[in-house]
Design a protein around this motif. Structure first.
Motif, short mmCIF file in Angstrom:
data_model
loop_
_atom_site.label_atom_id
_atom_site.label_comp_id
_atom_site.label_asym_id
_atom_site.label_seq_id
_atom_site.Cartn_x
_atom_site.Cartn_y
_atom_site.Cartn_z
N PHE A 176 0.83 -1.20 0.00
CA PHE A 176 0.00 0.00 0.00
C PHE A 176 0.87 1.26 0.00
O PHE A 176 0.60 2.22 -0.73
N ALA A 216 2.26 2.02 -3.30
CA ALA A 216 1.24 2.61 -4.16
C ALA A 216 1.08 4.10 -3.86
O ALA A 216 0.96 4.92 -4.78
N TRP A 265 -3.88 4.18 -13.55
CA TRP A 265 -4.10 3.31 -12.41
C TRP A 265 -3.61 1.89 -12.66
O TRP A 265 -3.21 1.19 -11.74
N ILE A 290 -1.27 -0.61 -10.36
CA ILE A 290 -1.63 -2.00 -10.07
C ILE A 290 -0.47 -2.93 -10.41
O ILE A 290 -0.08 -3.80 -9.63
N CYS A 292 2.91 -2.28 -8.23
CA CYS A 292 2.81 -2.55 -6.79
C CYS A 292 2.36 -3.97 -6.47
O CYS A 292 2.26 -4.33 -5.29
N TYR A 350 -0.59 -5.58 -7.28
CA TYR A 350 -2.01 -5.85 -7.03
C TYR A 350 -2.56 -6.74 -8.14
O TYR A 350 -2.13 -6.67 -9.29
N GLN A 356 -7.83 -3.75 -10.06
CA GLN A 356 -8.19 -2.46 -9.50
C GLN A 356 -9.00 -2.59 -8.22
O GLN A 356 -8.86 -1.78 -7.30
N LEU A 365 -6.70 -2.96 -5.25
CA LEU A 365 -6.09 -1.67 -4.94
C LEU A 365 -7.06 -0.80 -4.15
O LEU A 365 -6.70 -0.23 -3.10
N ASP A 423 -7.57 -2.04 -0.51
CA ASP A 423 -6.50 -1.67 0.41
C ASP A 423 -6.60 -0.21 0.85
O ASP A 423 -6.40 0.11 2.02
N PRO A 462 -8.46 5.38 -4.07
CA PRO A 462 -7.22 6.01 -4.57
C PRO A 462 -7.45 7.37 -5.22
O PRO A 462 -6.66 8.29 -5.02
#
Length: 273
Positions: free
Chosen positions: A212, A215, A231, A235, A238, A240, A243, A246, A249, A258
């Motif tokens: 996290f 991100a 985005w 993803i 990081c 993930y 979406q 993400l 989190d 986000p």
């Protein structure tokens, strides 16, 4: 991180090398304006000790519990974002414990996790109240920090080898629990229990938080250099799955999507940066 806006002053104070195993940094904030200032603190997975001077600030948890910070308060490990409010004339100095340092002081890393607590209750004596009175007599922030560092020396207990290995583990390609278990000829379950005991959270929790945080950092970097955030790049970079993971989190840690984090990030303090 340093901010000076219309009477709201805040900055980080680095720790001398002799204490970098114990504290990550100190954080100072003051409100010299006539307005009430509210900020959101991102999760740090650190336990923090807050000293309050002047007008009484307050904290608001994700469950909307309002807590006044009078003199000093222990909180953590900080696993979810929370709001803090500084009325006019408020001033706070925050001590940020690093890795297993809270355990080395108080012998139980998870003791302050669920509710804030007066640190004197952890030691069954009023030494932190005495410390606050001593700090309140000092005018310079540097003098207060140095006084806290000297105060901490007698309370530090020996650091076990396993805790040191976990804290210093840096091989990202390896599972830290399995690697440390192999090094010490112990079961992974035993190392997991030691991690929770000394740090106040599991290695799995820490891994999720670090993803996290990566991100968060990438979003801030891309926002400075691009007119629109990709985005799917976040993803992919990081780790993930998609979406929705993400977004899940971000909702878990800061109760924002986000996109909303990007919109309101000027009101959010990142304790790591």
């Amino acid at each position: 991180m340093k901010e000076n806006t219309f009477g709201y002053n805040t900055f980080r104070i680095p720790v001398s090398p002799a204490y970098q195993e114990v504290f990550s940094h100190f954080y100072f904030a003051e409100n010299k304006s006539s307005e009430i200032i509210t900020k959101t603190l991102l999760p740090s997975y650190q336990t923090i000790l807050i000293f309050s001077f002047g007008a009484v600030p307050s904290l608001k948890s994700g469950q909307n519990t309002l807590i006044d910070v009078e003199n000093c308060l222990m909180l953590g490990p900080i696993k979810h974002a929370f709001e803090y409010t500084l009325p006019a004339g408020a001033e706070i100095l925050t001590v940020n414990f690093k890795d297993d340092a809270f355990y080395r002081f108080f012998g139980n890393a998870a003791i302050a996790e669920h509710v804030p607590i007066n640190p004197d209750e952890l030691l069954n004596e009023d030494c932190f109240t005495v410390l606050w009175h001593e700090l309140n007599k000092l005018d310079r922030i540097e003098d207060r920090v140095n006084h806290i560092l000297k105060f901490s020396d007698p309370y530090l207990i020996y650091r076990p080898k396993v805790a040191e290995q976990l804290a210093n583990f840096s091989q990202q390609a390896l599972n830290p629990i399995k690697a440390v278990a192999d090094q010490n000829n112990q079961t992974e379950r035993n190392i997991q229990l030691n991690h929770k005991k000394h740090f106040g959270y599991s290695a799995k929790e820490l891994g999720r938080y670090q993803r996290f945080l990566k991100a968060i950092d990438l979003i801030q970097t891309l926002a400075k250099n691009a007119s629109k955030i990709d985005w799917f790049e976040i993803i992919s970079e990081c780790g993930y799955y998609d979406q929705s993971q993400l977004i899940h989190d971000f909702k878990h840690y800061i109760n924002l999507s986000p996109a909303k984090y990007l919109k309101f990030q000027q009101d959010i303090c990142n304790p790591i940066s």
